[in-house]
Design a protein around this motif. Structure first.
Motif, PDB file in Angstrom:
ATOM      1  N   GLU A   1      -7.550  -5.058   0.074  1.00  0.00           N
ATOM      2  CA  GLU A   1      -6.764  -4.193  -0.786  1.00  0.00           C
ATOM      3  C   GLU A   1      -7.410  -4.121  -2.162  1.00  0.00           C
ATOM      4  O   GLU A   1      -8.122  -5.041  -2.595  1.00  0.00           O
TER       5      GLU A   1
ATOM      6  N   ALA B   1      -1.654  -3.122 -10.093  1.00  0.00           N
ATOM      7  CA  ALA B   1      -1.960  -3.210  -8.662  1.00  0.00           C
ATOM      8  C   ALA B   1      -2.457  -4.572  -8.221  1.00  0.00           C
ATOM      9  O   ALA B   1      -2.877  -4.726  -7.071  1.00  0.00           O
TER      10      ALA B   1
ATOM     11  N   GLN C   1       0.798  -1.215   0.000  1.00  0.00           N
ATOM     12  CA  GLN C   1       0.000   0.000   0.000  1.00  0.00           C
ATOM     13  C   GLN C   1       0.835   1.272   0.000  1.00  0.00           C
ATOM     14  O   GLN C   1       0.343   2.326  -0.373  1.00  0.00           O
ATOM     15  N   ASP C   2       2.099   1.178   0.413  1.00  0.00           N
ATOM     16  CA  ASP C   2       2.944   2.377   0.405  1.00  0.00           C
ATOM     17  C   ASP C   2       3.838   2.453  -0.830  1.00  0.00           C
ATOM     18  O   ASP C   2       4.750   3.278  -0.894  1.00  0.00           O
TER      19      ASP C   2
ATOM     20  N   GLN D   1      -2.736  11.068   2.163  1.00  0.00           N
ATOM     21  CA  GLN D   1      -3.613   9.913   2.321  1.00  0.00           C
ATOM     22  C   GLN D   1      -4.929  10.367   2.928  1.00  0.00           C
ATOM     23  O   GLN D   1      -4.941  11.096   3.921  1.00  0.00           O
TER      24      GLN D   1
ATOM     25  N   MET E   1      -1.501  -6.135  -4.852  1.00  0.00           N
ATOM     26  CA  MET E   1      -2.155  -5.682  -3.611  1.00  0.00           C
ATOM     27  C   MET E   1      -3.499  -6.389  -3.496  1.00  0.00           C
ATOM     28  O   MET E   1      -4.550  -5.816  -3.756  1.00  0.00           O
TER      29      MET E   1
ATOM     30  N   THR F   1      -6.086   2.278  -2.145  1.00  0.00           N
ATOM     31  CA  THR F   1      -5.272   1.196  -1.589  1.00  0.00           C
ATOM     32  C   THR F   1      -6.109   0.124  -0.917  1.00  0.00           C
ATOM     33  O   THR F   1      -5.807  -1.059  -1.026  1.00  0.00           O
ATOM     34  N   ASN F   2      -7.172   0.520  -0.201  1.00  0.00           N
ATOM     35  CA  ASN F   2      -8.039  -0.489   0.415  1.00  0.00           C
ATOM     36  C   ASN F   2      -9.473  -0.003   0.407  1.00  0.00           C
ATOM     37  O   ASN F   2      -9.749   1.205   0.368  1.00  0.00           O
TER      38      ASN F   2
END
Length: 468
Positions: A113, A94, A54-55, A178, A97, A204-205
């Motif tokens: 995610e 992605a 996620q980072d 964020q 994730m 990201t989630n």
């Protein structure tokens, strides 16, 4: 609350890192390679970069700072045109994730995610007695892609779009900012990101509210109809049924014009064993010859498909896989359109012009000599979409697939798009490869307000095409 550190690719040992999602996706290498959308047109070179954590996003942006082309996060590449493409840019894949972060078995609230596919989600959720609140026609899309396109399904008239069931998500901007977004927290970013084509930042989630089920089965009914008026009458009659959709024959004329099969269903209320689905084993092996799909072969297929239902009305218990995902059982089915690929056209025309516009467009398709056998006709309901740029609106939507024959299909699409706007309709960016700037800006009058939320380092070939 049940916790799971990672939802693994089926068959992978629990101590292995996340793998690419199982399912129907063209194999891609990380590096300088073409990335194909599902329509396989257009084909653009891009640099592929893997996002696994996620980072990763701010780090990837920093590493590519100053490089031309911009960036775009992508998932399974199931958009048909160029909304998941960025020519000479940096595509951040992605699908790594894909971890399941938490699940409340009592309420059905799942957090995962954004690279988790709907197929992976169903593998986990169905055995626990939960199902997707809204599902498209394929399960091989990511959660992030489902939000970015605010996808719809057979139950739009009752459940609205996918975004209506997203309780919150985390959005990361290229500068590292964020934000937690929900209908009450950063609600403007929530609205811009749902249906925002991945341009506001990287999700990201996502926390998604699932719906309970007690069986894999659908109480299915199929009803033959002849013409748009009969379709509309059936739509009115069965508006209380959760799932409704129609296949329509776009090749026939005369007394068989716009004949089709109206398909409806509800989740069975009879408890039955809930198991994971089996992996598909059929694969379309190679690119079909360009001449395979022509007006004669598609007309023959449509006639056979209409008459395979021997009775005008049939009822059956049907597993959810063939009901929701009939094409997913054949991997790489897009190869049947040949090396040139396919174009998909989908409109939404409001009720005041829906009947007249649908009849006119079906007539235009029938006389064009180009044939579509994957023609889907459905009514959109009046449940408001949460996204600023969401596609669905109350009325009729029609989706058509055509093999690419530049000398014919491009001109047909131009005519169909112009007719759609003449009837007050709009086109679907996730399916589009031909929309002009004028057509986009008329379809989505909020686009300039949305542009204020766009991340300055993110773009797509679609966005550049329709805004410049």
């Amino acid at each position: 609350m049940q916790e799971s550190p990672v939802l693994q690719h089926r068959g992978a040992p629990a101590d292995e890192p996340p793998t690419r999602p199982h399912g129907d996706v063209d194999d891609q290498l990380i590096g300088e390679v073409p990335f194909r959308s599902w329509g396989r047109y257009p084909l653009y070179p891009a640099k592929l970069v893997s996002l696994n954590w996620q980072d990763d996003f701010p780090r990837v942006i920093q590493q590519n700072a100053g490089m031309p082309g911009g960036a775009l996060a992508v998932g399974m590449g199931r958009s048909y045109g160029d909304s998941c493409l960025l020519k000479d840019g940096n595509l951040m894949v992605a699908t790594g994730m894909n971890r399941l972060l938490s699940f409340d078995a009592a309420s059905g609230l799942l957090t995962a995610e954004a690279g988790l596919t709907l197929a992976q989600l169903l593998d986990f959720a169905v055995p626990h007695g939960w199902f997707l609140p809204v599902s498209p026609g394929t399960k091989y899309v990511t959660l992030g892609g489902a939000v970015a396109n605010d996808i719809h399904g057979k139950n739009h008239h009752l459940a609205g779009t996918f975004g209506s069931h997203v309780r919150r998500f985390t959005l990361v901007r290229s500068d590292g900012t964020q934000m937690e977004c929900s209908p009450t927290e950063n609600s403007d970013w929530y609205a811009a990101t749902i249906g925002g084509l991945g341009l506001t930042g990287v999700i990201t989630n996502i926390s998604l509210q699932l719906k309970p089920i007690v069986s894999r089965f659908i109480d299915y009914e199929g009803i033959q109809f002849h013409g748009v008026d009969e379709f509309l009458a059936l739509t009115e009659q069965y508006q209380h049924v959760e799932y409704t959709v129609s296949w329509v024959d776009v090749t026939s004329t005369g007394k068989n014009f716009a004949r089709g099969i109206f398909m409806l269903g509800d989740h069975s209320k009879i408890p039955d064993k809930l198991t994971r689905s089996k992996d598909p084993k059929l694969v379309f092996p190679l690119d079909a010859p360009g001449a395979m799909l022509n007006s004669m072969t598609v007309a023959a297929f449509n006639t056979a498909f209409f008459h395979k239902q021997i009775k005008p009305r049939v009822r059956a218990l049907q597993d959810y896989e063939p009901f929701f995902y009939p094409l997913d059982k054949v991997l790489h089915w897009n190869r049947m359109y040949g090396k040139s690929g396919l174009l998909q056209f989908q409109y939404a025309i409001p009720w005041e012009s829906a009947r007249e516009g649908t009849i006119a467009i079906l007539n235009e398709v029938a006389k064009s000599g180009l044939a579509s056998f994957l023609a889907v006709l459905k009514a959109f309901g009046d449940v408001p979409s949460p996204g600023m740029m969401s596609f669905p609106q109350p009325g009729i939507t029609l989706a058509l697939d055509f093999p690419i024959k530049p000398e014919k299909s491009f001109a047909l699409f131009d005519r169909l798009a112009a007719m759609t706007l003449d009837y007050g309709g709009k086109l679907y960016p996730a399916k589009d490869a031909r929309m002009t700037p004028a057509q986009f800006q008329k379809s989505y009058p909020e686009w300039q307000r949305f542009a204020r939320y766009k991340d300055p380092l993110l773009s797509s070939s679609f966005w550049e095409r329709v805004t410049q």
